[in-house]
Scaffold this active site. Structure first.
Site, PDB file in Angstrom:
ATOM      1  CB  ALA A 130      -0.938  -0.010   1.208  1.00 30.13           C
ATOM      2  CE1 TYR A 131       5.238   5.543   3.103  1.00 35.33           C
ATOM      3  CE2 TYR A 131       6.986   4.286   2.061  1.00 35.33           C
ATOM      4  CZ  TYR A 131       6.543   5.439   2.687  1.00 35.33           C
ATOM      5  OH  TYR A 131       7.416   6.488   2.884  1.00 35.33           O
ATOM      6  CB  SER A 132       5.377   0.269  -2.612  1.00 32.80           C
ATOM      7  OG  SER A 132       6.212  -0.233  -1.591  1.00 32.80           O
TER       8      SER A 132
END
Ligand SMILES: NC(=O)c1ccc[n+]([C@@H]2O[C@H](COP(=O)([O-])OP(=O)(O)OC[C@H]3O[C@@H](n4cnc5c(N)ncnc54)[C@H](O)[C@@H]3O)[C@@H](O)[C@H]2O)c1
Length: 224
Positions: A130-132
Site C-alpha cells: 500500500a505504501y509503495s
C-alpha cells in the site's frame, strides 16, 4: 518574506524542513494532526483543508510531508480499510493541499511545491504494497502537476528518500531496518536534515529548470 506551508511539520522530515526553511528566513506554517504544529489539520479531510487554506491565505512554498507507512504485512492480509487509509493520507492528502494552494501560486507567478515520495514508490518494498503504491501515485501526481504548471512560475518536484531515521521508523523491527540499510551502498540510515537540505533547494529560486522531477536521496540505493 516568503511563506511556506509544511504538512506533517510536527515530526521527522517535515519538522526538519520547517526548521531549515525558517533558518533561511522563510515564514513557516506547520500543519499536522499531531500536537506541536501551528495548525491542527487532517489532510485527508477536504473541508478541513479548504477551511485551513482560507485561514492561512496564499503561500509561496508547499511541502507535502504528512504521511503514514500503512500496513506492513503480506499483500493478501491487507484490509480494504488499511489500503484506503494509506492512500487517504499519502495520495489524497497531497492532492488536497496541492489543489488548495497551487492556483494561488500560479496567480502570483511564483511557487514551489515539494512532495515527499519514497524510493518505495520507484522500487517497491516487500511487505509495504500500500505504501509503495501510494508513493508511486505521489510521483505520478507530481509529474502531471509539474507539466500542468510548467509555464506558470510554479515548480512541482518530488523527493524519493531511502530509509531515514525518523519517528516513522521507530516501530520498524531491527531486522527489517538492517535489510533496508543493507540495500544502501553508504550503509547507513539517512537523516531528516539531509532530506531537508534538498527540499530547501527545491523550494528556492536556486532551483529554476526542474519541474515534475523526482530527486533521489538514498545513499546510493536508487539506480534510476
Ligand atoms: N522516514 C523515512 O524513512 C521516509 C522515507 C521515504 C519517504 N518518507 C516520507 O517522508 C514523509 C515524512 O515522513 P517522516 O519520516 O518524517 O514521518 P513522521 O511519522 O516522523 O512524520 C509524519 C507526520 O505526518 C503527520 N500526519 C500523518 N497523518 C496525517 C494527516 N492525516 N494529516 C496531517 N498530518 C498527518 C504525522 O502526525 C507526523 O507528524 C512521509 O510522507 C513519508 O512517507 C519517509
Amino acid at each position: 518574506m516568503r511563506t511556506a506551508l509544511v504538512s506533517g511539520g510536527a515530526s521527522g522530515i517535515g519538522r526538519a524542513c520547517a526548521d531549515r526553511l525558517s533558518a533561511e528566513g522563510v515564514r513557516v506554517v506547520t500543519a499536522d494532526l499531531a500536537p506541536g504544529c501551528d495548525v491542527r489539520l487532517d489532510v485527508t479531510d477536504p473541508e478541513a483543508v479548504t477551511a485551513a487554506a482560507g485561514r492561512i491565505g496564499p503561500v509561496d512554498i508547499l511541502v507535502n510531508s504528512a504521511g503514514i507507512i500503512g500496513p506492513n504485512k503480506p499483500l493478501w492480509e491487507v484490509s480494504d480499510e488499511e489500503w484506503a487509509a494509506t492512500f487517504a493520507v499519502n495520495v489524497t492528502g497531497t492532492f488536497h493541499l496541492c489543489r488548495a494552494f497551487a492556483r494561488g501560486m500560479a496567480e502570483t507567478g511564483w511557487g514551489r511545491i515539494v512532495n515527499l515520495a519514497s524510493i518505495a514508490g520507484k522500487e517497491g518494498n516487500p511487505g509495504l504494497a500500500a505504501y509503495s503504491a501510494s508513493k508511486a501515485a505521489v510521483i505520478g501526481l507530481t509529474k502531471a502537476l509539474g507539466k500542468e504548471l510548467a509555464t506558470s512560475g510554479v515548480l512541482v518536484n518530488a523527493v524519493a528518500p531511502a530509509v531515514i531515521e525518523t519517528p516513522m521508523n521507530a516501530a520498524t523491527a531491527p531486522e527489517v531496518l538492517d535489510r533496508l540499510v543493507s540495500l544502501i551502498p553508504m550503509r547507513r540510515l539517512g537523516r531528516a536534515e539531509e532530506v531537508a537540505e534538498l527540499v530547501a533547494w527545491l523550494a528556492s529560486e536556486r532551483c529554476s529548470f526542474s519541474t515534475g522531477a523526482v530527486y533521489d536521496i538514498s545513499g546510493g540505493r536508487a539506480t534510476y
